[in-house]
Design a protein around this motif. Sequence first.
Motif, mmCIF file in Angstrom:
data_model
loop_
_atom_site.group_PDB
_atom_site.id
_atom_site.type_symbol
_atom_site.label_atom_id
_atom_site.label_comp_id
_atom_site.label_asym_id
_atom_site.label_seq_id
_atom_site.Cartn_x
_atom_site.Cartn_y
_atom_site.Cartn_z
ATOM 1 N N GLU A 66 -2.197 47.934 15.963
ATOM 2 C CA GLU A 66 -1.346 47.144 15.770
ATOM 3 C C GLU A 66 -0.980 46.381 14.765
ATOM 4 O OE1 GLU A 66 1.378 46.433 18.410
ATOM 5 O OE2 GLU A 66 0.890 48.020 19.423
ATOM 6 N N TYR A 67 -2.297 46.262 14.573
ATOM 7 C CA TYR A 67 -2.221 45.305 13.191
ATOM 8 C C TYR A 67 -2.986 45.808 11.510
ATOM 9 C CZ TYR A 67 -1.305 41.742 16.495
ATOM 10 O OH TYR A 67 -0.035 41.229 17.593
ATOM 11 N N PRO A 68 -2.945 46.916 11.415
ATOM 12 C CA PRO A 68 -3.700 47.584 10.774
ATOM 13 C C PRO A 68 -4.031 47.005 9.536
ATOM 14 C CG PRO A 68 -1.353 48.225 10.355
ATOM 15 C CD PRO A 68 -1.676 48.024 11.518
ATOM 16 N N LEU A 69 -3.083 45.849 9.062
ATOM 17 C CA LEU A 69 -3.767 44.705 7.700
ATOM 18 C C LEU A 69 -3.159 43.616 8.198
ATOM 19 C CD1 LEU A 69 -4.860 44.476 4.940
ATOM 20 C CD2 LEU A 69 -2.310 44.797 4.362
ATOM 21 N N SER A 70 -4.174 43.054 8.735
ATOM 22 C CA SER A 70 -4.263 41.098 8.961
ATOM 23 C C SER A 70 -5.163 40.444 8.539
ATOM 24 C CB SER A 70 -3.806 41.326 10.819
ATOM 25 O OG SER A 70 -5.310 42.012 10.742
ATOM 26 N N TYR A 71 -4.320 38.915 8.508
ATOM 27 C CA TYR A 71 -5.147 37.859 7.893
ATOM 28 C C TYR A 71 -6.099 37.013 9.045
ATOM 29 C CZ TYR A 71 -7.331 33.827 5.509
ATOM 30 O OH TYR A 71 -7.617 33.829 4.785
ATOM 31 N N ASP A 72 -7.366 37.812 8.554
ATOM 32 C CA ASP A 72 -8.093 36.957 9.440
ATOM 33 C C ASP A 72 -8.357 35.037 9.571
ATOM 34 O OD1 ASP A 72 -10.242 35.623 11.444
ATOM 35 O OD2 ASP A 72 -10.959 38.170 11.990
ATOM 36 N N ALA A 73 -7.438 34.223 9.851
ATOM 37 C CA ALA A 73 -7.728 33.223 9.419
ATOM 38 C C ALA A 73 -8.898 32.713 9.987
ATOM 39 C CB ALA A 73 -6.826 31.893 10.030
ATOM 40 N N LEU A 74 -9.966 33.074 10.708
ATOM 41 C CA LEU A 74 -11.147 32.210 11.589
ATOM 42 C C LEU A 74 -12.221 32.618 10.418
ATOM 43 C CD1 LEU A 74 -11.130 32.528 15.229
ATOM 44 C CD2 LEU A 74 -11.008 30.378 13.397
ATOM 45 N N LEU A 75 -11.813 33.998 10.158
ATOM 46 C CA LEU A 75 -13.102 34.764 9.215
ATOM 47 C C LEU A 75 -12.679 34.341 7.330
ATOM 48 C CD1 LEU A 75 -14.936 36.848 9.075
ATOM 49 C CD2 LEU A 75 -13.918 38.758 9.144
ATOM 50 N N GLY A 76 -11.661 34.260 7.171
ATOM 51 C CA GLY A 76 -11.293 34.026 5.664
ATOM 52 C C GLY A 76 -10.618 35.103 4.664
ATOM 53 N N ALA A 77 -10.846 36.519 5.669
ATOM 54 C CA ALA A 77 -10.879 37.751 4.675
ATOM 55 C C ALA A 77 -9.138 38.179 5.310
ATOM 56 C CB ALA A 77 -11.785 38.351 5.410
ATOM 57 N N TRP A 78 -9.081 39.343 4.409
ATOM 58 C CA TRP A 78 -7.980 40.427 5.372
ATOM 59 C C TRP A 78 -9.371 41.606 6.203
ATOM 60 C CZ3 TRP A 78 -3.073 39.681 5.150
ATOM 61 C CH2 TRP A 78 -2.469 38.699 3.879
ATOM 62 N N LEU A 79 -8.061 41.767 7.093
ATOM 63 C CA LEU A 79 -8.933 43.340 7.953
ATOM 64 C C LEU A 79 -8.575 44.881 7.779
ATOM 65 C CD1 LEU A 79 -9.355 41.123 11.062
ATOM 66 C CD2 LEU A 79 -11.324 41.215 9.471
ATOM 67 N N VAL A 80 -9.214 45.368 7.476
ATOM 68 C CA VAL A 80 -8.154 46.801 7.393
ATOM 69 C C VAL A 80 -9.187 47.380 8.171
ATOM 70 C CG1 VAL A 80 -7.677 46.881 5.215
ATOM 71 C CG2 VAL A 80 -10.115 47.573 5.116
ATOM 72 N N SER A 81 -8.598 48.779 8.999
ATOM 73 C CA SER A 81 -9.391 49.504 10.230
ATOM 74 C C SER A 81 -9.023 51.005 10.454
ATOM 75 C CB SER A 81 -8.769 48.745 11.438
ATOM 76 O OG SER A 81 -7.334 48.776 11.733
ATOM 77 N N ARG A 82 -8.097 50.914 9.029
ATOM 78 C CA ARG A 82 -7.726 52.959 9.161
ATOM 79 C C ARG A 82 -8.687 53.474 8.811
ATOM 80 N NH1 ARG A 82 -1.509 52.359 10.065
ATOM 81 N NH2 ARG A 82 -0.638 52.128 11.977
ATOM 82 N N TYR A 83 -8.748 54.287 8.833
ATOM 83 C CA TYR A 83 -10.004 55.590 8.202
ATOM 84 C C TYR A 83 -9.491 55.089 6.362
ATOM 85 C CZ TYR A 83 -12.765 59.044 6.191
ATOM 86 O OH TYR A 83 -13.672 59.812 6.030
ATOM 87 N N ALA A 84 -8.063 55.863 6.702
ATOM 88 C CA ALA A 84 -7.581 56.040 5.907
ATOM 89 C C ALA A 84 -7.440 55.092 4.604
ATOM 90 C CB ALA A 84 -6.053 57.181 4.706
ATOM 91 N N ASP A 85 -7.227 53.308 4.986
ATOM 92 C CA ASP A 85 -7.540 52.447 4.044
ATOM 93 C C ASP A 85 -8.518 51.383 4.239
ATOM 94 O OD1 ASP A 85 -4.010 51.928 4.131
ATOM 95 O OD2 ASP A 85 -4.441 51.430 6.012
ATOM 96 N N VAL A 86 -9.860 52.053 5.515
ATOM 97 C CA VAL A 86 -10.728 52.003 4.649
ATOM 98 C C VAL A 86 -11.208 52.450 3.817
ATOM 99 C CG1 VAL A 86 -13.500 51.649 5.674
ATOM 100 C CG2 VAL A 86 -11.393 50.737 7.437
ATOM 101 N N ALA A 87 -11.392 53.995 3.679
ATOM 102 C CA ALA A 87 -12.080 54.699 2.394
ATOM 103 C C ALA A 87 -11.377 54.523 1.239
ATOM 104 C CB ALA A 87 -11.463 55.727 3.149
ATOM 105 N N THR A 88 -9.507 53.975 1.310
ATOM 106 C CA THR A 88 -9.704 53.552 -0.183
ATOM 107 C C THR A 88 -10.122 52.656 -0.392
ATOM 108 O OG1 THR A 88 -7.406 53.868 0.442
ATOM 109 C CG2 THR A 88 -7.550 52.768 -1.207
ATOM 110 N N ALA A 89 -10.691 51.557 0.324
ATOM 111 C CA ALA A 89 -11.484 49.748 -0.311
ATOM 112 C C ALA A 89 -12.204 50.061 -0.910
ATOM 113 C CB ALA A 89 -11.556 48.833 1.236
ATOM 114 N N LEU A 90 -13.302 51.455 -0.114
ATOM 115 C CA LEU A 90 -14.585 51.074 -0.557
ATOM 116 C C LEU A 90 -14.494 52.365 -1.814
ATOM 117 C CD1 LEU A 90 -16.195 52.657 3.037
ATOM 118 C CD2 LEU A 90 -15.965 50.048 2.019
#
Length: 393
Positions: free
Chosen positions: A52-76
Amino acid sequence: MQADAPEGISAPGLGRRAHRPLRGPRPSTGPSLLEPGAAHDPYRLYRILREEYPLSYDALLGAWLVSRYADVATALTDPRFTGLPHDTAPRSAPAPLGLCHGDPLCHGDPLYAPRNQPLARPGPVTRHMSDLESVTRHMSGPGPVTRHMSGPGSVTRHMPDPDPDPASIPRHMAARIERTAYVLARRIDGRQQADLVEEFCRWLPLGATPGASARPTPSSLPGIVAPTAVAPCTRHTGLRERALASFLANVLDAPDLLAALRVEPALADRAWTESLRRDPPVQVVLRRTATEVTLSGGTLPAGSDVACLIGAAGRDPERFAAPDLFDPFRRDQGRTLTGPASCPAVLLGRLEARHGLRALLDAMPRLRWADGFRPAGTGLLTRGPWALLVRPG
């Protein structure tokens, strides 16, 4: 290893169509990584975020969250993402990831060492991000690299190991790991009940690299000689301890696999890689965008702090078939998300798992769970079972 019971995790948007991709360039705001109960069952939260939220801003954490394999692999791996300034990652080196400490020795792996990677510019970090940053201080890593030590068996002939050990840990270190594992196993093989986390997983990394922690190596471990020098990356063993505990939990949960391991010891390497995918010791890795980046769920602004959800990526059904299943025989195993295959820390952890399991099975052929015990992972940033109660005999 069983999943923890989900408690108190809000599930916004579950009334919408499952697997519906986000539309438009603006990411949405989904559930927070700091939701009450998230640590009990982060994998349910990960599923909500992926779907539902493959790219979302976590206000409590103060960071964007990426959760899909392809997106995480890109970020790494993409040079548009950098490590945070306090990551201890050197210039142009990979940021710390799982068992990897971002050591310059890892530069030889082109997947994890982008060329001309710019340094991230400093930016404000919330106190919750500081909690995530502390994870990197416990990254463990060993000394120089090693080669694959076990010969190929029927499993490896038909299903090549996706993370081969291309070089080799020094012979004296490999011998120390093996000897430590057998000493520890023999200390508990006559017990009616033992806790493998407290009496095995905690001490194997320490005994394998004495001086790696402020905790003293127990005097009851005879024959373990400290080396004259300890590489800086071997001083922290907490993550290897957690990874080893999850590995043993997954293996002991599969009696048929245990029987196969007695016949085919080389299968331990595939089981280790599978355990790191399914139950990684580090669930979250921090990155920062050096420029604007578009992912599957939307666009990240330049200079954004990004939390890469390793635990979510490892169970992405778009990448792995039956992702919640522990299956060392899977043909889509691929590269793990815990660091480059040649990283000294990754190699050392693999060797500890290989020799540790072999020592336990040799000393305790009937090793099994204690009556009524079921292992369960705990923790959100780093995760693993805190106890493994077994009957050795």
